[in-house]
Design a protein around this motif. Structure first.
Motif, PDB file in Angstrom:
ATOM      1  N   GLN A   1       0.944  -1.269  -0.076  1.00 51.91           N
ATOM      2  CA  GLN A   1      -0.060   0.033   0.040  1.00 51.91           C
ATOM      3  C   GLN A   1       0.881   1.269   0.028  1.00 51.91           C
ATOM      4  OE1 GLN A   1      -3.320  -0.254  -0.314  1.00 51.91           O
ATOM      5  NE2 GLN A   1      -3.207  -2.456  -0.269  1.00 51.91           N
ATOM      6  N   PRO A   2       0.862   1.973  -1.229  1.00 49.60           N
ATOM      7  CA  PRO A   2       1.746   3.337  -1.101  1.00 49.60           C
ATOM      8  C   PRO A   2       1.014   4.461  -0.239  1.00 49.60           C
ATOM      9  CG  PRO A   2       1.196   2.432  -3.508  1.00 49.60           C
ATOM     10  CD  PRO A   2       0.380   1.798  -2.351  1.00 49.60           C
ATOM     11  N   ALA A   3       1.901   5.165   0.310  1.00 55.04           N
ATOM     12  CA  ALA A   3       1.393   6.243   1.025  1.00 55.04           C
ATOM     13  C   ALA A   3       0.885   7.453   0.096  1.00 55.04           C
ATOM     14  CB  ALA A   3       2.321   6.882   2.164  1.00 55.04           C
ATOM     15  N   ASP A   4       0.148   8.273   0.494  1.00 52.93           N
ATOM     16  CA  ASP A   4      -0.331   9.473  -0.015  1.00 52.93           C
ATOM     17  C   ASP A   4       1.107  10.195  -0.738  1.00 52.93           C
ATOM     18  OD1 ASP A   4      -2.873   8.862   0.174  1.00 52.93           O
ATOM     19  OD2 ASP A   4      -3.087  10.261   1.679  1.00 52.93           O
ATOM     20  N   GLY A   5       1.163  10.669  -1.907  1.00 58.72           N
ATOM     21  CA  GLY A   5       2.203  11.170  -2.670  1.00 58.72           C
ATOM     22  C   GLY A   5       3.513  10.247  -2.853  1.00 58.72           C
ATOM     23  N   ALA A   6       3.177   9.013  -2.635  1.00 62.73           N
ATOM     24  CA  ALA A   6       4.549   8.116  -2.914  1.00 62.73           C
ATOM     25  C   ALA A   6       4.531   8.041  -4.474  1.00 62.73           C
ATOM     26  CB  ALA A   6       4.294   6.878  -2.171  1.00 62.73           C
ATOM     27  N   VAL A   7       3.480   8.182  -5.340  1.00 67.16           N
ATOM     28  CA  VAL A   7       3.427   7.702  -6.495  1.00 67.16           C
ATOM     29  C   VAL A   7       3.607   8.849  -7.488  1.00 67.16           C
ATOM     30  CG1 VAL A   7       2.337   6.545  -8.400  1.00 67.16           C
ATOM     31  CG2 VAL A   7       1.824   5.917  -6.077  1.00 67.16           C
ATOM     32  N   THR A   8       4.807   8.812  -8.589  1.00 68.06           N
ATOM     33  CA  THR A   8       5.099   9.931  -9.381  1.00 68.06           C
ATOM     34  C   THR A   8       5.284   9.405 -11.153  1.00 68.06           C
ATOM     35  OG1 THR A   8       7.262   9.595  -8.654  1.00 68.06           O
ATOM     36  CG2 THR A   8       6.155  11.212  -7.531  1.00 68.06           C
ATOM     37  N   GLU A   9       5.176  10.287 -11.512  1.00 70.34           N
ATOM     38  CA  GLU A   9       5.366   9.810 -13.181  1.00 70.34           C
ATOM     39  C   GLU A   9       6.973   9.834 -13.605  1.00 70.34           C
ATOM     40  OE1 GLU A   9       3.814  12.588 -15.977  1.00 70.34           O
ATOM     41  OE2 GLU A   9       1.543  12.264 -15.213  1.00 70.34           O
ATOM     42  N   SER A  10       7.174   8.733 -14.370  1.00 68.07           N
ATOM     43  CA  SER A  10       8.226   8.531 -14.838  1.00 68.07           C
ATOM     44  C   SER A  10       8.519   8.811 -16.266  1.00 68.07           C
ATOM     45  CB  SER A  10       8.916   6.940 -14.562  1.00 68.07           C
ATOM     46  OG  SER A  10      10.043   6.604 -15.080  1.00 68.07           O
ATOM     47  N   GLU A  11       9.776   9.120 -16.769  1.00 66.22           N
ATOM     48  CA  GLU A  11       9.991   9.454 -18.086  1.00 66.22           C
ATOM     49  C   GLU A  11      10.337   8.223 -19.145  1.00 66.22           C
ATOM     50  OE1 GLU A  11      12.797  12.458 -18.667  1.00 66.22           O
ATOM     51  OE2 GLU A  11      11.251  14.240 -17.711  1.00 66.22           O
ATOM     52  N   VAL A  12      10.506   7.112 -18.066  1.00 66.52           N
ATOM     53  CA  VAL A  12      10.965   5.878 -19.088  1.00 66.52           C
ATOM     54  C   VAL A  12       9.693   5.280 -19.595  1.00 66.52           C
ATOM     55  CG1 VAL A  12      12.161   3.557 -18.743  1.00 66.52           C
ATOM     56  CG2 VAL A  12      12.832   5.545 -17.270  1.00 66.52           C
ATOM     57  N   PRO A  13       9.903   4.943 -20.704  1.00 60.48           N
ATOM     58  CA  PRO A  13       8.550   4.283 -21.375  1.00 60.48           C
ATOM     59  C   PRO A  13       8.606   2.698 -21.058  1.00 60.48           C
ATOM     60  CG  PRO A  13      10.565   4.480 -23.129  1.00 60.48           C
ATOM     61  CD  PRO A  13      10.726   5.285 -21.907  1.00 60.48           C
ATOM     62  N   PRO A  14       7.443   2.287 -21.354  1.00 63.44           N
ATOM     63  CA  PRO A  14       7.360   0.904 -21.308  1.00 63.44           C
ATOM     64  C   PRO A  14       8.153   0.134 -22.271  1.00 63.44           C
ATOM     65  CG  PRO A  14       5.403   1.594 -22.331  1.00 63.44           C
ATOM     66  CD  PRO A  14       6.249   2.806 -22.059  1.00 63.44           C
ATOM     67  N   SER A  15       8.580  -1.128 -21.865  1.00 63.99           N
ATOM     68  CA  SER A  15       9.573  -1.918 -22.817  1.00 63.99           C
ATOM     69  C   SER A  15       8.411  -2.470 -24.141  1.00 63.99           C
ATOM     70  CB  SER A  15      10.191  -3.296 -22.317  1.00 63.99           C
ATOM     71  OG  SER A  15       8.844  -4.016 -21.755  1.00 63.99           O
ATOM     72  N   TYR A  16       8.928  -2.957 -25.169  1.00 65.01           N
ATOM     73  CA  TYR A  16       8.098  -3.479 -26.419  1.00 65.01           C
ATOM     74  C   TYR A  16       7.187  -4.472 -25.782  1.00 65.01           C
ATOM     75  CZ  TYR A  16       6.405  -5.938 -30.198  1.00 65.01           C
ATOM     76  OH  TYR A  16       5.743  -6.669 -31.190  1.00 65.01           O
ATOM     77  N   ASN A  17       7.695  -5.333 -24.868  1.00 62.19           N
ATOM     78  CA  ASN A  17       6.678  -6.397 -24.393  1.00 62.19           C
ATOM     79  C   ASN A  17       5.677  -5.819 -23.639  1.00 62.19           C
ATOM     80  OD1 ASN A  17       7.949  -8.578 -25.518  1.00 62.19           O
ATOM     81  ND2 ASN A  17       9.678  -9.131 -23.609  1.00 62.19           N
ATOM     82  N   GLN A  18       6.013  -4.638 -22.637  1.00 59.11           N
ATOM     83  CA  GLN A  18       4.866  -4.034 -21.656  1.00 59.11           C
ATOM     84  C   GLN A  18       3.820  -3.427 -22.599  1.00 59.11           C
ATOM     85  OE1 GLN A  18       7.725  -2.090 -19.318  1.00 59.11           O
ATOM     86  NE2 GLN A  18       7.387  -3.295 -17.421  1.00 59.11           N
ATOM     87  N   HIS A  19       4.485  -2.689 -23.613  1.00 55.94           N
ATOM     88  CA  HIS A  19       3.712  -1.924 -24.727  1.00 55.94           C
ATOM     89  C   HIS A  19       2.518  -2.928 -25.388  1.00 55.94           C
ATOM     90  CE1 HIS A  19       2.269   1.327 -27.189  1.00 55.94           C
ATOM     91  NE2 HIS A  19       2.278   0.496 -28.171  1.00 55.94           N
ATOM     92  N   PHE A  20       3.276  -3.995 -25.631  1.00 54.33           N
ATOM     93  CA  PHE A  20       2.304  -4.835 -26.608  1.00 54.33           C
ATOM     94  C   PHE A  20       1.194  -5.420 -25.316  1.00 54.33           C
ATOM     95  CE2 PHE A  20       1.040  -9.308 -28.057  1.00 54.33           C
ATOM     96  CZ  PHE A  20       0.949  -8.955 -29.214  1.00 54.33           C
ATOM     97  N   HIS A  21       1.442  -5.615 -24.331  1.00 54.95           N
ATOM     98  CA  HIS A  21       0.734  -6.487 -23.274  1.00 54.95           C
ATOM     99  C   HIS A  21      -0.425  -5.308 -22.766  1.00 54.95           C
ATOM    100  CE1 HIS A  21      -0.478  -8.741 -19.721  1.00 54.95           C
ATOM    101  NE2 HIS A  21      -0.375  -8.098 -19.153  1.00 54.95           N
ATOM    102  N   LEU A  22      -0.021  -4.035 -22.682  1.00 56.76           N
ATOM    103  CA  LEU A  22      -0.728  -3.182 -21.993  1.00 56.76           C
ATOM    104  C   LEU A  22      -1.817  -2.619 -23.326  1.00 56.76           C
ATOM    105  CD1 LEU A  22       1.851  -0.784 -20.385  1.00 56.76           C
ATOM    106  CD2 LEU A  22      -0.029  -2.048 -19.417  1.00 56.76           C
ATOM    107  N   GLU A  23      -1.186  -2.594 -24.535  1.00 51.99           N
ATOM    108  CA  GLU A  23      -2.281  -2.349 -25.553  1.00 51.99           C
ATOM    109  C   GLU A  23      -3.372  -3.574 -25.913  1.00 51.99           C
ATOM    110  OE1 GLU A  23      -2.672  -0.013 -28.288  1.00 51.99           O
ATOM    111  OE2 GLU A  23      -2.021   0.957 -26.640  1.00 51.99           O
ATOM    112  N   THR A  24      -2.952  -5.007 -25.538  1.00 55.67           N
ATOM    113  CA  THR A  24      -3.900  -5.592 -25.492  1.00 55.67           C
ATOM    114  C   THR A  24      -4.737  -5.562 -24.419  1.00 55.67           C
ATOM    115  OG1 THR A  24      -2.380  -7.332 -26.403  1.00 55.67           O
ATOM    116  CG2 THR A  24      -4.125  -8.407 -25.504  1.00 55.67           C
ATOM    117  N   ALA A  25      -4.464  -5.335 -23.315  1.00 58.14           N
ATOM    118  CA  ALA A  25      -5.341  -5.151 -22.081  1.00 58.14           C
ATOM    119  C   ALA A  25      -6.342  -3.829 -22.425  1.00 58.14           C
ATOM    120  CB  ALA A  25      -4.500  -4.722 -20.859  1.00 58.14           C
ATOM    121  N   ARG A  26      -5.912  -3.004 -23.264  1.00 55.04           N
ATOM    122  CA  ARG A  26      -6.744  -1.719 -23.253  1.00 55.04           C
ATOM    123  C   ARG A  26      -7.742  -2.078 -24.284  1.00 55.04           C
ATOM    124  NH1 ARG A  26      -7.100   2.264 -26.962  1.00 55.04           N
ATOM    125  NH2 ARG A  26      -5.314   1.520 -27.987  1.00 55.04           N
TER     126      ARG A  26
END
Length: 487
Positions: free
Chosen positions: A22-47
């Motif tokens: 369980q993250p605390a409030d404010g513990a989550v931030t954006e990252s500039e690192v893009p998803p890998s190819y495998n991650q992108h493929f998986h996320l697009e399928t999920a979407r």
């Protein structure tokens, strides 16, 4: 490690507790690192295909005695802190995908109220529901842990969405979590920071999967005349300009997944596996290419088709930076099984293994680079890709006592529009997990195909490298193959 699916996992009933980050409030931030190819493929399928999008996988092991809850709580936090893939998740919009990151120091482990289950079926259903809900690629964090306690022993389960791990990662996760936990149990006081640090110092450098994703995104596109790209182009031409597809009828339209069916079976016991290994080596092949050849012979017996193109995953952990990392550290490679006119196993295996050797020369080119280089020469028609995976768990570190631990690799049951196969070798022999659409046609096809695959493997073991005849008459007269498969 026994490879299975949640609907086939023979888990003994007991008292279940879920352990989640369980993250605390404010513990989550954006990252500039893009998803890998495998991650992108998986996320697009999920979407695109929200139904059944949670392609989670879990590692499980048993330990004797009584669960030490404070030690496990600390072990989970220390384990999570080591691996930056577990500090990330994704926000997927219509046009953008953003990696989210968290500081593990700004988190805590939350436990659920213990719930007692009296049957394996109810327990499996509960875990499937919880893991599917939490280990969703579009949630954050997309992983969780669970324990099942009994009078004399307990089970520890770690479940992750596929964006975060691959099959090799489960071996690492199981070994590390167990090592940390058992090391902490031996410490009189968990507040003894020096003793805790000594436990953690026994582990190697975990590497950074996020760094791998960053490097993959910066990788230069191969030049047009790169022979590795030409080999991929030739492979896709064999497949008709798309990804390979299982050639027998599964009763689904491409791109329209059906609920998933599953099969888990032993292919060969320890003795027959050793025999098969020797036969394949004597023919210039390997166990993996030998099984692929047997699959090709089975398809040939039903269809007369002599060429069987497919893809197989290759881990990229030869680079020492990723050796102990948890993440989706695999790429894909093409291979073509070519059956000789006389359907001879040995001669066909030689062709298969030659294709396998060529596939290994393609190392260093990512699937993202292949797709970018070939562009519209490849079209995606199916959600799934016909692939066969092979892992020899005997060769992975920390697996010597997996039988004693009742170690399992457990996958979710989701949806499918193609067939996929996972071959695993352990000290017990060879096993196969199959994934396919749960349609009447596919179930009939898979029964016939897997039955014939079993026959071919055993015939090879009995006769050595000899021609394999047609199975048409055998299936026609057998109760299993009553009626020819629809192909």
């Amino acid at each position: 490690m026994h490879v299975t699916s949640i609907d086939r996992y023979g888990l003994e009933p007991g008292i279940v507790t879920e352990w989640s980050l369980q993250p605390a409030d404010g513990a989550v931030t954006e990252s500039e690192v893009p998803p890998s190819y495998n991650q992108h493929f998986h996320l697009e399928t999920a979407r695109t295909h929200g139904m059944g999008r949670s392609v989670w996988m879990a590692a499980a092991f048993d330990l004797p005695g009584e669960l030490n809850r404070p030690a496990l709580d600390l072990a989970l936090r220390l384990f999570i802190s080591r691996h930056d893939t577990l500090h990330t998740g994704f926000e997927v919009g219509e046009f953008t995908t953003t990696r989210m990151g968290l500081d593990p120091d700004g988190t805590h482990i939350e436990t659920s109220e213990p719930v007692k289950f009296d049957s394996t079926e109810d327990l499996r259903a509960h875990l499937k529901k919880r893991f599917t809900t939490v280990c969703d690629p579009l949630t954050f964090p997309a992983y969780t842990f669970a324990t099942v306690e009994r009078e004399e022993h307990y089970t520890v389960l770690s479940a992750f969405d596929h964006t975060l791990v691959d099959g090799y990662s489960l071996v690492i996760a199981l070994g590390e979590l167990r090592q940390i936990y058992e090391g902490l149990i031996a410490i009189p006081e968990l507040t003894d920071h020096e003793a805790v640090d000594a436990v953690m110092s026994r582990l190697g450098d975990p590497g950074s999967f996020v760094r791998y994703c960053e490097l993959e995104a910066d990788a230069l596109l191969p030049v047009d005349n790169d022979p590795r790209i030409r080999e991929w182009a030739r492979f896709y031409e064999i497949c008709g300009g798309t990804s390979p597809s299982f050639p027998l009828d599964l009763g689904v339209e491409a791109g329209k997944p059906a609920p998933q069916g599953a099969d888990v079976r032993v292919l060969l016991d320890e003795e027959l596996t050793a025999t098969f290994d020797e036969i394949c080596l004597s023919a210039g092949g390997s166990v993996f290419t030998g099984i692929l050849t047997a699959m090709g012979l089975s398809v040939h017996s039903f269809t007369g088709q002599a060429t069987l193109p497919l893809q197989f995953p290759l881990h990229i952990r030869k680079d020492p930076r990723w050796a102990d990392a948890i993440g989706w550290l695999t790429t894909s490679a093409p291979i073509t099984v070519q059956i000789t006119p006389d359907a001879d196993f040995g001669a066909s295996l030689a062709h298969t293994h030659a294709s396998f050797r060529v596939a290994l020369t393609l190392e260093g080119v990512t699937m993202a680079q292949v797709r970018d280089a070939l562009g519209d020469k490849i079209r995606r028609t199916r959600t799934d890709v016909f692939m066969v995976s092979y892992i020899d768990y005997r060769k992975l570190p920390g697996t010597d006592d997996h039988d004693l631990l009742n170690a399992h690799h457990i996958s979710n049951v989701t949806v499918a529009d193609d067939a996929q196969f996972w071959i695993s070798r352990t000290n017990r022999g060879l096993s196969l997990r199959s994934r396919f659409p749960d349609t009447d046609t596919a179930n009939e096809t898979m029964v016939n195909f897997l039955t014939d695959l079993d026959r071919i493997l055993r015939e090879v073991c009995a006769r050595g490298v000899t021609p394999i005849g047609s199975v048409t008459e055998q299936l026609r007269d057998s109760s299993v193959g009553a009626g020819t498969p629809r192909i």
